[in-house]
Scaffold this motif. Structure first.
Motif, PDB file in Angstrom:
ATOM      1  N   TYR A  53      -5.902  11.364   6.148  1.00 51.02           N
ATOM      2  CA  TYR A  53      -6.902  11.593   6.373  1.00 51.02           C
ATOM      3  C   TYR A  53      -6.643  11.671   4.830  1.00 51.02           C
ATOM      4  CZ  TYR A  53     -12.197  11.940   6.818  1.00 51.02           C
ATOM      5  OH  TYR A  53     -13.742  11.663   7.043  1.00 51.02           O
ATOM      6  N   ILE A  54      -7.505  11.220   3.562  1.00 48.99           N
ATOM      7  CA  ILE A  54      -7.383  12.139   2.143  1.00 48.99           C
ATOM      8  C   ILE A  54      -8.473  11.336   1.443  1.00 48.99           C
ATOM      9  CG2 ILE A  54      -4.731  11.324   2.697  1.00 48.99           C
ATOM     10  CD1 ILE A  54      -4.958   9.083   0.960  1.00 48.99           C
ATOM     11  N   GLY A  55      -8.173  12.254   0.325  1.00 49.70           N
ATOM     12  CA  GLY A  55      -9.526  12.450  -0.688  1.00 49.70           C
ATOM     13  C   GLY A  55      -9.177  13.353  -1.645  1.00 49.70           C
ATOM     14  N   PRO A  56     -10.006  13.397  -3.051  1.00 47.85           N
ATOM     15  CA  PRO A  56     -10.420  14.277  -3.660  1.00 47.85           C
ATOM     16  C   PRO A  56     -10.486  15.588  -2.725  1.00 47.85           C
ATOM     17  CG  PRO A  56     -11.625  13.403  -4.868  1.00 47.85           C
ATOM     18  CD  PRO A  56     -10.648  12.284  -3.207  1.00 47.85           C
ATOM     19  N   ILE A 208      -1.779  12.313  15.643  1.00 47.88           N
ATOM     20  CA  ILE A 208      -1.996  13.675  14.751  1.00 47.88           C
ATOM     21  C   ILE A 208      -3.736  13.377  13.873  1.00 47.88           C
ATOM     22  CG2 ILE A 208      -1.431  14.519  13.533  1.00 47.88           C
ATOM     23  CD1 ILE A 208       1.584  14.111  14.822  1.00 47.88           C
ATOM     24  N   LEU A 209      -4.009  13.999  13.291  1.00 50.24           N
ATOM     25  CA  LEU A 209      -5.269  13.307  12.249  1.00 50.24           C
ATOM     26  C   LEU A 209      -4.465  14.843  11.580  1.00 50.24           C
ATOM     27  CD1 LEU A 209      -6.666  12.434  10.490  1.00 50.24           C
ATOM     28  CD2 LEU A 209      -8.904  13.828  11.735  1.00 50.24           C
ATOM     29  N   LEU A 210      -4.092  14.087   9.937  1.00 56.43           N
ATOM     30  CA  LEU A 210      -3.564  14.893   9.229  1.00 56.43           C
ATOM     31  C   LEU A 210      -4.167  14.797   7.894  1.00 56.43           C
ATOM     32  CD1 LEU A 210      -0.859  16.446   7.707  1.00 56.43           C
ATOM     33  CD2 LEU A 210      -0.080  14.101   7.222  1.00 56.43           C
ATOM     34  N   THR A 211      -4.582  15.698   7.492  1.00 54.69           N
ATOM     35  CA  THR A 211      -5.319  15.611   6.056  1.00 54.69           C
ATOM     36  C   THR A 211      -4.632  16.583   4.828  1.00 54.69           C
ATOM     37  OG1 THR A 211      -6.675  18.262   6.140  1.00 54.69           O
ATOM     38  CG2 THR A 211      -8.063  15.909   6.680  1.00 54.69           C
ATOM     39  N   THR A 212      -4.576  16.189   3.522  1.00 54.96           N
ATOM     40  CA  THR A 212      -3.017  16.565   2.451  1.00 54.96           C
ATOM     41  C   THR A 212      -3.639  15.845   1.327  1.00 54.96           C
ATOM     42  OG1 THR A 212      -0.956  17.183   2.291  1.00 54.96           O
ATOM     43  CG2 THR A 212      -1.408  15.195   3.565  1.00 54.96           C
ATOM     44  N   HIS A 213      -2.876  16.926   0.345  1.00 51.13           N
ATOM     45  CA  HIS A 213      -2.713  16.357  -1.629  1.00 51.13           C
ATOM     46  C   HIS A 213      -0.938  16.334  -1.419  1.00 51.13           C
ATOM     47  CE1 HIS A 213      -6.912  17.062  -2.254  1.00 51.13           C
ATOM     48  NE2 HIS A 213      -6.962  18.511  -1.484  1.00 51.13           N
ATOM     49  N   ASP A 214      -0.649  16.143  -0.280  1.00 54.23           N
ATOM     50  CA  ASP A 214       0.833  15.784  -0.437  1.00 54.23           C
ATOM     51  C   ASP A 214       1.162  14.792   0.071  1.00 54.23           C
ATOM     52  OD1 ASP A 214       3.994  15.406  -0.938  1.00 54.23           O
ATOM     53  OD2 ASP A 214       4.201  17.646  -0.187  1.00 54.23           O
ATOM     54  N   MET A 215       1.308  13.469  -1.161  1.00 55.17           N
ATOM     55  CA  MET A 215       1.198  12.138  -1.294  1.00 55.17           C
ATOM     56  C   MET A 215       2.611  11.975  -0.090  1.00 55.17           C
ATOM     57  SD  MET A 215      -1.692  10.797  -1.577  1.00 55.17           S
ATOM     58  CE  MET A 215      -2.315  12.336  -0.830  1.00 55.17           C
ATOM     59  N   ILE A 226      -6.614   6.286   6.431  1.00 56.99           N
ATOM     60  CA  ILE A 226      -7.709   6.548   5.671  1.00 56.99           C
ATOM     61  C   ILE A 226      -8.942   8.026   4.289  1.00 56.99           C
ATOM     62  CG2 ILE A 226     -10.401   7.605   7.017  1.00 56.99           C
ATOM     63  CD1 ILE A 226      -9.194   7.026   9.464  1.00 56.99           C
ATOM     64  N   VAL A 227      -9.140   6.684   3.786  1.00 58.46           N
ATOM     65  CA  VAL A 227      -9.648   7.300   2.847  1.00 58.46           C
ATOM     66  C   VAL A 227     -10.869   7.753   2.422  1.00 58.46           C
ATOM     67  CG1 VAL A 227      -9.683   7.664  -0.561  1.00 58.46           C
ATOM     68  CG2 VAL A 227      -7.458   6.121   1.018  1.00 58.46           C
ATOM     69  N   ILE A 228     -11.047   9.352   2.313  1.00 61.71           N
ATOM     70  CA  ILE A 228     -12.891   9.303   2.161  1.00 61.71           C
ATOM     71  C   ILE A 228     -13.080  10.188   0.242  1.00 61.71           C
ATOM     72  CG2 ILE A 228     -12.124  12.030   2.606  1.00 61.71           C
ATOM     73  CD1 ILE A 228     -14.787  11.596   3.925  1.00 61.71           C
ATOM     74  N   ASN A 229     -14.195   9.518  -0.009  1.00 62.54           N
ATOM     75  CA  ASN A 229     -14.377   9.713  -1.655  1.00 62.54           C
ATOM     76  C   ASN A 229     -15.587  10.320  -1.810  1.00 62.54           C
ATOM     77  OD1 ASN A 229     -13.722  11.095  -4.334  1.00 62.54           O
ATOM     78  ND2 ASN A 229     -13.889   8.425  -4.815  1.00 62.54           N
ATOM     79  N   GLU A 230     -16.408  11.377  -2.052  1.00 60.59           N
ATOM     80  CA  GLU A 230     -17.804  11.690  -2.059  1.00 60.59           C
ATOM     81  C   GLU A 230     -18.575  11.741  -0.747  1.00 60.59           C
ATOM     82  OE1 GLU A 230     -19.202   9.681  -5.750  1.00 60.59           O
ATOM     83  OE2 GLU A 230     -17.932  10.927  -7.452  1.00 60.59           O
ATOM     84  N   GLY A 231     -17.614  11.921   0.112  1.00 59.87           N
ATOM     85  CA  GLY A 231     -18.857  11.897   1.959  1.00 59.87           C
ATOM     86  C   GLY A 231     -18.340  10.373   2.352  1.00 59.87           C
ATOM     87  N   PHE A 314       2.889   6.134  -4.719  1.00 62.58           N
ATOM     88  CA  PHE A 314       2.024   6.197  -3.889  1.00 62.58           C
ATOM     89  C   PHE A 314       0.624   7.113  -4.204  1.00 62.58           C
ATOM     90  CE2 PHE A 314      -0.600   7.952   0.848  1.00 62.58           C
ATOM     91  CZ  PHE A 314      -0.657   6.666   0.385  1.00 62.58           C
ATOM     92  N   GLU A 315       1.265   7.764  -5.054  1.00 62.23           N
ATOM     93  CA  GLU A 315       0.455   9.152  -5.541  1.00 62.23           C
ATOM     94  C   GLU A 315      -0.986   8.439  -6.257  1.00 62.23           C
ATOM     95  OE1 GLU A 315       0.380  13.255  -7.314  1.00 62.23           O
ATOM     96  OE2 GLU A 315       1.448  12.927  -6.245  1.00 62.23           O
ATOM     97  N   ASP A 316      -0.451   7.325  -7.593  1.00 66.92           N
ATOM     98  CA  ASP A 316      -0.742   6.552  -8.208  1.00 66.92           C
ATOM     99  C   ASP A 316      -1.848   5.050  -7.756  1.00 66.92           C
ATOM    100  OD1 ASP A 316       0.497   7.689 -10.636  1.00 66.92           O
ATOM    101  OD2 ASP A 316       2.241   6.302 -10.817  1.00 66.92           O
ATOM    102  N   ILE A 317      -1.660   5.369  -6.267  1.00 71.27           N
ATOM    103  CA  ILE A 317      -2.592   4.242  -5.454  1.00 71.27           C
ATOM    104  C   ILE A 317      -3.393   4.549  -5.453  1.00 71.27           C
ATOM    105  CG2 ILE A 317      -2.815   3.276  -3.702  1.00 71.27           C
ATOM    106  CD1 ILE A 317       0.122   1.959  -3.903  1.00 71.27           C
ATOM    107  N   VAL A 318      -3.253   6.002  -4.660  1.00 70.22           N
ATOM    108  CA  VAL A 318      -4.273   6.930  -4.434  1.00 70.22           C
ATOM    109  C   VAL A 318      -5.330   7.471  -5.594  1.00 70.22           C
ATOM    110  CG1 VAL A 318      -4.581   8.879  -2.992  1.00 70.22           C
ATOM    111  CG2 VAL A 318      -3.127   7.636  -2.115  1.00 70.22           C
ATOM    112  N   HIS A 319      -4.916   8.056  -6.243  1.00 71.17           N
ATOM    113  CA  HIS A 319      -5.907   8.692  -7.599  1.00 71.17           C
ATOM    114  C   HIS A 319      -6.326   7.008  -8.230  1.00 71.17           C
ATOM    115  CE1 HIS A 319      -2.535  11.536  -8.671  1.00 71.17           C
ATOM    116  NE2 HIS A 319      -3.621  11.681  -7.603  1.00 71.17           N
TER     117      HIS A 319
END
Length: 322
Positions: A53-56, A208-215, A226-231, A314-319
């Motif tokens: 579960y990722i996002g800025p 498991i549901l994992l949130t992290t900034h480490d791609m 799952i990507v979340i951005n601005e809620g 993958f980090e480029d993809i998420v950004h």
């Protein structure tokens, strides 16, 4: 195991007044604005799935986790953990959940690690034999023996994280929420934590549901992201599907047996970026052209000696999504 439907969380924020005596006027007559931390998100996670579960920063990840765990009540929408409401049936849900916030410990700072486990076992009502079996299993899996008698405040970050993971697993929950479990860890400690998370997911069937900034965590551990951005949710699917959706090009470095004559273009899906003697740097849009088709076109420039292909990071993809 986890079902989220139209989940929304709003916070009321004070709007400071301007001008003279603004602090006093704000204190006496406050104005508010509504901020949506999470807006109308829906997803479901079946038993045994490992989901990233990722996002800025500020996207709503931790707010979502806290609503799933029953720490925060949603403004609207519903959450079900194995059919139960986490904010209405907190005790029953707490027995099904193991939660770890990487920047906060649930261990007692001045007590030995073993004493913290004893307290947590009493809180969950584990009988003596059950407690002994669980602590023995987790001590072996996470290699905790060396510091079970050490006060938590004296543990290294990697040791404390392993102890915190053991604490989250002590009552044998079916579902695990990990928020930044590898934050601040060195390469070796991260590798060890990832190996254990992979093991409990695959061998013990934990959801498991994992949130992290480490791609690297996401790419090495998760079957789904799952990507979340601005809620709001902006993507829900597998990593290959995410790569396919973004369509970032494959990078190619081709070495020929003789020097290549400069060429402007071969195909609109195959871009030549640089020619340096016998080496050609190109990118291929895999949405429009397969790797084999790209190779056939590149062979028209000369006899190929070697080729290196690199998929988008993958980090480029998420950004790119953010």
């Amino acid at each position: 195991m986890i079902t989220v439907s139209n989940l929304t969380k709003q916070f009321r924020q004070t709007v400071p007044k301007e001008g003279r005596f603004s602090g006093i006027r704000t204190l006496l007559a406050r104005d508010y604005r509504i901020k949506n931390a999470v807006t109308d998100i829906s997803f479901s996670i079946p038993k045994g799935e490992f989901v990233g579960y990722i996002g800025p920063n500020g996207a709503g990840k931790s707010t979502t986790i806290k609503m799933l765990a029953g720490i925060l009540h949603p403004t609207s929408g519903t959450v079900r953990i194995d059919g139960l409401s986490p904010h209405r049936q907190r005790r029953a849900v707490a027995r099904k959940l193991g939660v770890l916030f990487g920047q906060r410990t649930q261990l007692w700072w001045d007590l030995p690690t073993a004493d913290s486990f004893d307290i947590l076992a009493a809180m969950y009502g584990l009988d003596p034999q059950r407690k002994k079996d669980r602590i023995g299993l987790l001590t072996e899996l996470l290699e905790l023996n060396a510091f079970m008698a050490t006060p938590v405040r004296k543990l290294s970050l990697g040791q404390r994280m392993r102890a915190d993971i053991a604490a989250a697993l002590l009552h044998d929950p079916e579902i695990l929420f990990f928020d930044e479990p590898t934050i601040g860890l060195d390469v070796t400690a991260k590798k060890n934590i990832r190996g254990f998370l992979r093991q409990i997911n695959r061998e013990l069937g934990k959801t498991i549901l994992l949130t992290t900034h480490d791609m690297d965590d996401i790419e090495q551990l998760c079957s789904r992201v799952i990507v979340i951005n601005e809620g709001a949710l902006s993507f829900d699917g597998t990593i290959p599907e995410l790569r396919h959706r973004i369509g970032l090009p494959t990078r190619m470095s081709v070495t020929y047996k003789s020097e290549v004559v400069a060429i402007a273009s071969i195909h609109d899906a195959l871009n030549i970026h640089a020619i340096d003697g016998r080496t050609v740097l190109a990118t291929c849009n895999r949405e429009k052209m397969s790797a084999m088709e790209a190779l056939r076109l590149l062979e028209t420039l000369g006899e190929i000696e070697d080729i290196h292909m690199e998929e988008p990071n993958f980090e480029d993809i998420v950004h790119h999504i953010y």
